[in-house]
Scaffold this active site. Structure first.
Site, PDB file in Angstrom:
ATOM      1  N   GLU A 191      44.107  40.713  24.281  1.00  8.09           N
ATOM      2  CA  GLU A 191      45.392  40.397  23.552  1.00  8.09           C
ATOM      3  C   GLU A 191      46.071  39.317  24.471  1.00  8.09           C
ATOM      4  O   GLU A 191      46.432  39.801  25.588  1.00  8.09           O
ATOM      5  CB  GLU A 191      46.248  41.768  23.708  1.00  8.09           C
ATOM      6  CG  GLU A 191      45.883  43.003  22.805  1.00  8.09           C
ATOM      7  CD  GLU A 191      46.266  42.675  21.534  1.00  8.09           C
ATOM      8  OE1 GLU A 191      46.963  41.919  21.018  1.00  8.09           O
ATOM      9  OE2 GLU A 191      45.811  43.662  20.544  1.00  8.09           O
ATOM     10  N   CYS A 225      55.017  38.508  24.626  1.00  7.76           N
ATOM     11  CA  CYS A 225      53.922  37.765  23.760  1.00  7.76           C
ATOM     12  C   CYS A 225      54.492  37.489  22.544  1.00  7.76           C
ATOM     13  O   CYS A 225      53.626  36.425  21.887  1.00  7.76           O
ATOM     14  CB  CYS A 225      52.583  38.451  23.686  1.00  7.76           C
ATOM     15  SG  CYS A 225      52.746  40.192  23.273  1.00  7.76           S
TER      16      CYS A 225
END
Length: 416
Positions: A191, A225
């Site tokens: 990720e 993010c």
């Protein structure tokens, strides 16, 4: 049995729920995000525990027709064994929660390495989990913690006993981790970064757009993010939206993350402040105009002004760079086709959003010629995620999926 493991995970969720405010305060203290976001992050772990409890009774493979008389084909899912989980500073609880709750109901042990700058919350969460495990007459070490820097992460990536390594962090470090794990033919779940865009068409509801863009760009001081870093505005509404957005930015309450009135806290480190200043300078050099913010705030702590930059071309080098700071690049577009292409032209493919009322356009956006991101939103911003769906992105975001849907399959191996 999986349902018994689910019951233990349910108790872990309850134990976290009982200490949610103190854990939220600790997240806020160490990471710098505002208190309500800290509490919300712990709540996400609680929620994924609830989700995992139900999942523990639903894991199964199909029974398939066999071409051999008197036989059946069965897909049996088994635990991988040991799951290494390396998390980042920005979500020091939630990301571990997504991984550990699902990994546990799948029958795995976990070894967690949190960020070196958020060790206290890692220790606190691990102690809570260990007590629940021990109360159920199983070793607390099923969920172990190791604190340290890159040397620990490297050791985890190279260790063949690590059956799955889940890594959350930058694309640069993620690439190194992926290569080390692949070298031993290990399994990784990545990720990584995001350079997320919101696209606003001329028919969009601007009363929805302004607060959405503000929250997505400024929330967690631009350190998610899924933070919105690019805002594409149709040329017919560009000036109006920029003016309204700048006015909204001026109303953002900046202050102590523990103060209930604060909407926006500091950056995590001094290095982050330097990266912010460097990016603002590069944006100016490449033709950008700072219409709001752009400076360090004169007060104790790593505070910078939330920043809006206009006038850059869509392919300016700084626009294609993910800077982990609250800088929003506002860009003009004319046609749907070009702006969909611009959304997809960056290396990362995490989150994306459009604001429109056109149903045909919405389906084109969701389809094969639309967004190439793992998360594709309509009339909501890029930030945030629902635990029921698979969370993750494409391209340099790493291709991993965590949390809901069939993400559990990554934590298991299939025997046919």
């Amino acid at each position: 049995p999986a349902p018994k493991r689910g019951e233990i995970v349910r108790q872990i969720g309850d134990a976290l729920r009982q200490k949610i405010k103190v854990l939220g305060s600790l997240v806020s203290l160490e990471m710098g995000k505002i208190f309500v976001e800290g509490v919300g992050e712990v709540q996400e772990y609680v929620d994924v525990c609830d989700y995992a409890v139900g999942l523990s009774r639903m894991i199964g493979g199909p029974v398939l027709p066999s071409e051999r008389p008197g036989h059946a084909l069965i897909e049996q899912w088994n635990p991988v064994g040991l799951v290494g989980i390396i998390t980042a500073f920005n979500f020091p609880v939630a990301v571990y929660g997504w991984n550990s709750a699902i990994a546990m109901i799948c029958g795995n042990a976990c070894l967690w390495k949190g960020a070196p700058t958020t060790s206290l919350i890692s220790v606190a969460v691990t102690k809570i989990i260990a007590k629940v495990l021990e109360d159920n007459k199983v070793p607390g070490a099923i969920c172990s913690l190791v604190c340290g820097g890159a040397d620990i992460g490297t050791a985890m990536a190279r260790d063949e006993r690590m059956d799955l390594l889940s890594f959350t962090g930058s694309t640069k470090v993620g690439k190194q981790v992926a290569l080390m794990v692949q070298e031993r033919f290990g399994r990784s779940l990545l990720e990584l970064g995001g350079n997320n865009a919101i696209i606003v068409f001329e028919d969009a509801d601007l009363n929805l757009v302004i607060p959405s863009a503000l929250f997505a760009a400024v929330g967690t001081a631009g350190q998610r993010c899924t933070t919105a870093r690019r805002l594409f505005l149709h040329e017919s509404i560009h000036d109006e939206v920029v003016a309204k957005l700048a006015k909204a930015y001026a109303q953002v309450r900046i202050g102590d993350p523990w103060d209930s009135d604060t909407l926006y806290g500091p950056l995590h480190t001094k290095e982050a402040v330097k990266m912010f200043l460097d990016a603002v300078e590069q944006a100016k050099q490449q033709g950008g105009y700072v219409v709001y913010g752009g400076k360090v705030i004169n007060r104790p702590g790593n505070y910078v002004e939330p920043t809006i930059v206009t006038g850059l071309p869509h392919n300016a080098p700084i626009v294609h760079t993910e800077t982990f700071a609250p800088i929003l690049y506002v860009l003009k577009f004319k046609e749907e086709e070009e702006v969909f292409a611009w959304n997809n032209e960056v290396k990362q493919g995490l989150s994306s959003s459009i604001f429109t009322k056109d149903l045909g356009r919405i389906f084109r956006w969701l389809g094969p010629k639309g967004s190439d991101c793992g998360i594709v939103n309509v009339n909501i911003p890029t930030s945030g995620a629902e635990i029921g769906g698979a969370f993750g992105g494409e391209k340099h975001t790493g291709g991993g999926r965590e949390s809901g849907s069939d993400s559990w399959k990554l934590y298991m191996r299939r025997s046919t």
